[in-house]
Design a protein around this motif. Structure first.
Motif, short mmCIF file in Angstrom:
data_model
loop_
_atom_site.label_atom_id
_atom_site.label_comp_id
_atom_site.label_asym_id
_atom_site.label_seq_id
_atom_site.Cartn_x
_atom_site.Cartn_y
_atom_site.Cartn_z
N UNK A 54 -5.16 0.66 -1.19
CA UNK A 54 -3.76 0.81 -1.58
C UNK A 54 -2.83 0.65 -0.38
N UNK A 55 -3.21 1.23 0.74
CA UNK A 55 -2.39 1.12 1.96
C UNK A 55 -2.23 -0.35 2.38
N UNK A 56 -3.31 -1.08 2.34
CA UNK A 56 -3.25 -2.50 2.75
C UNK A 56 -2.46 -3.33 1.74
N UNK A 57 -2.64 -3.04 0.46
CA UNK A 57 -1.86 -3.75 -0.56
C UNK A 57 -0.37 -3.49 -0.38
N UNK A 58 -0.01 -2.24 -0.09
CA UNK A 58 1.40 -1.91 0.10
C UNK A 58 1.99 -2.63 1.31
N UNK A 59 1.21 -2.73 2.39
CA UNK A 59 1.68 -3.47 3.58
C UNK A 59 1.84 -4.95 3.25
N UNK A 60 0.88 -5.49 2.50
CA UNK A 60 0.96 -6.89 2.10
C UNK A 60 2.18 -7.11 1.21
N UNK A 61 2.39 -6.21 0.27
CA UNK A 61 3.54 -6.30 -0.63
C UNK A 61 4.85 -6.32 0.15
N UNK A 62 4.98 -5.43 1.10
CA UNK A 62 6.20 -5.36 1.90
C UNK A 62 6.44 -6.68 2.64
N UNK A 63 5.39 -7.22 3.24
CA UNK A 63 5.54 -8.49 3.98
C UNK A 63 5.94 -9.63 3.05
N UNK A 64 5.27 -9.73 1.90
CA UNK A 64 5.62 -10.82 0.97
C UNK A 64 7.04 -10.65 0.43
N UNK A 65 7.47 -9.40 0.22
CA UNK A 65 8.84 -9.17 -0.21
C UNK A 65 9.82 -9.60 0.87
N UNK A 66 9.53 -9.26 2.11
CA UNK A 66 10.39 -9.66 3.23
C UNK A 66 10.47 -11.18 3.35
N UNK A 67 9.36 -11.85 3.06
CA UNK A 67 9.30 -13.31 3.16
C UNK A 67 9.91 -14.00 1.93
N UNK A 68 10.15 -13.24 0.88
CA UNK A 68 10.72 -13.81 -0.34
C UNK A 68 9.71 -14.57 -1.18
N UNK A 69 8.42 -14.31 -1.00
CA UNK A 69 7.38 -14.99 -1.77
C UNK A 69 7.10 -14.19 -3.05
N UNK A 70 7.91 -14.48 -4.06
CA UNK A 70 7.82 -13.72 -5.31
C UNK A 70 6.48 -13.89 -6.00
N UNK A 71 5.92 -15.08 -5.93
CA UNK A 71 4.64 -15.33 -6.58
C UNK A 71 3.57 -14.41 -6.02
N UNK A 72 3.48 -14.33 -4.69
CA UNK A 72 2.49 -13.46 -4.06
C UNK A 72 2.82 -11.98 -4.31
N UNK A 73 4.09 -11.64 -4.37
CA UNK A 73 4.47 -10.27 -4.70
C UNK A 73 3.89 -9.91 -6.07
N UNK A 74 4.01 -10.84 -7.01
CA UNK A 74 3.46 -10.59 -8.35
C UNK A 74 1.97 -10.34 -8.34
N UNK A 75 1.26 -11.09 -7.53
CA UNK A 75 -0.20 -10.91 -7.46
C UNK A 75 -0.59 -9.62 -6.75
N UNK A 76 0.14 -9.27 -5.70
CA UNK A 76 -0.17 -8.02 -5.01
C UNK A 76 0.10 -6.83 -5.93
N UNK A 77 1.14 -6.92 -6.74
CA UNK A 77 1.42 -5.85 -7.70
C UNK A 77 0.26 -5.66 -8.68
N UNK A 78 -0.37 -6.75 -9.07
CA UNK A 78 -1.55 -6.65 -9.95
C UNK A 78 -2.67 -5.91 -9.21
N UNK A 79 -2.88 -6.26 -7.95
CA UNK A 79 -3.92 -5.60 -7.16
C UNK A 79 -3.62 -4.11 -7.00
N UNK A 80 -2.36 -3.78 -6.75
CA UNK A 80 -1.98 -2.37 -6.64
C UNK A 80 -2.25 -1.65 -7.96
N UNK A 81 -1.91 -2.30 -9.05
CA UNK A 81 -2.17 -1.71 -10.36
C UNK A 81 -3.65 -1.45 -10.56
#
Length: 171
Positions: A54-81
């Protein structure tokens, strides 16, 4: 990832992922770092290390959000779920899946919509909402069928079987 999926050797994968992260970090490649963090989270998850995942997914999510990569944000959210659902936190998992559904819908990524739908169906099933679970499974099955992804269709079939068991029709 070949070591994880192809060889089923998670111990072999760990140093490759860590080295990849170091190289991306050395070169300042934020997107590469975010991707490897997601993969490291996945690796921790398959090893049952859910807090680390969960910690690594959250860090990944933050980075993809900062980069504006919505597609990857969507996939990381699935992993977090998935990682929180594996810990029995169904309501929280559902929120992650719903966020992913919105993002994938906004991106018009029909195939990608199937993943959060299947997972949300299992959350709905856990909440005893068999109708919602069935509707989500039907829609995700349709999306996977249209895109020719038979492997993903099996998750839907497993979901239908789970609904039938829960409603007392295991045959």
């Amino acid at each position: 990832m070949v070591a994880i999926f192809g060889e089923k050797n998670v111990k072999k994968a760990q140093p490759f992922l860590e080295q990849s992260f170091e190289l991306y970090q050395k070169h300042g490649d934020q997107w590469g770092m975010a991707l490897v963090l997601h993969n490291l989270g996945f690796l921790a998850s398959v090893q049952g290390q859910y807090a680390e995942a969960e910690e690594r997914f959250l860090k990944s999510l933050t980075k993809f959000q900062e980069l504006g990569d919505k597609f990857r944000v969507g996939y990381v959210l699935i992993s977090l779920g998935e990682v929180v659902r594996l810990q029995g936190e169904y309501e929280r998992a559902g929120k992650y899946y719903e966020q992913s559904l919105v993002i994938m819908g906004d991106l018009h990524s029909r195939f990608s919509l199937g993943f959060p739908m299947v997972n949300l169906a299992f959350v709905s099933l856990h909440a005893s909402d068999h109708r919602k679970a069935t509707a989500l499974l039907e829609e995700s099955l349709k999306l996977f069928y249209e895109s020719g992804h038979e492997t993903n269709m099996t998750f839907c079939l497993m979901g239908f079987a789970s609904v039938l068991v829960v409603i007392g029709k295991p045959e």
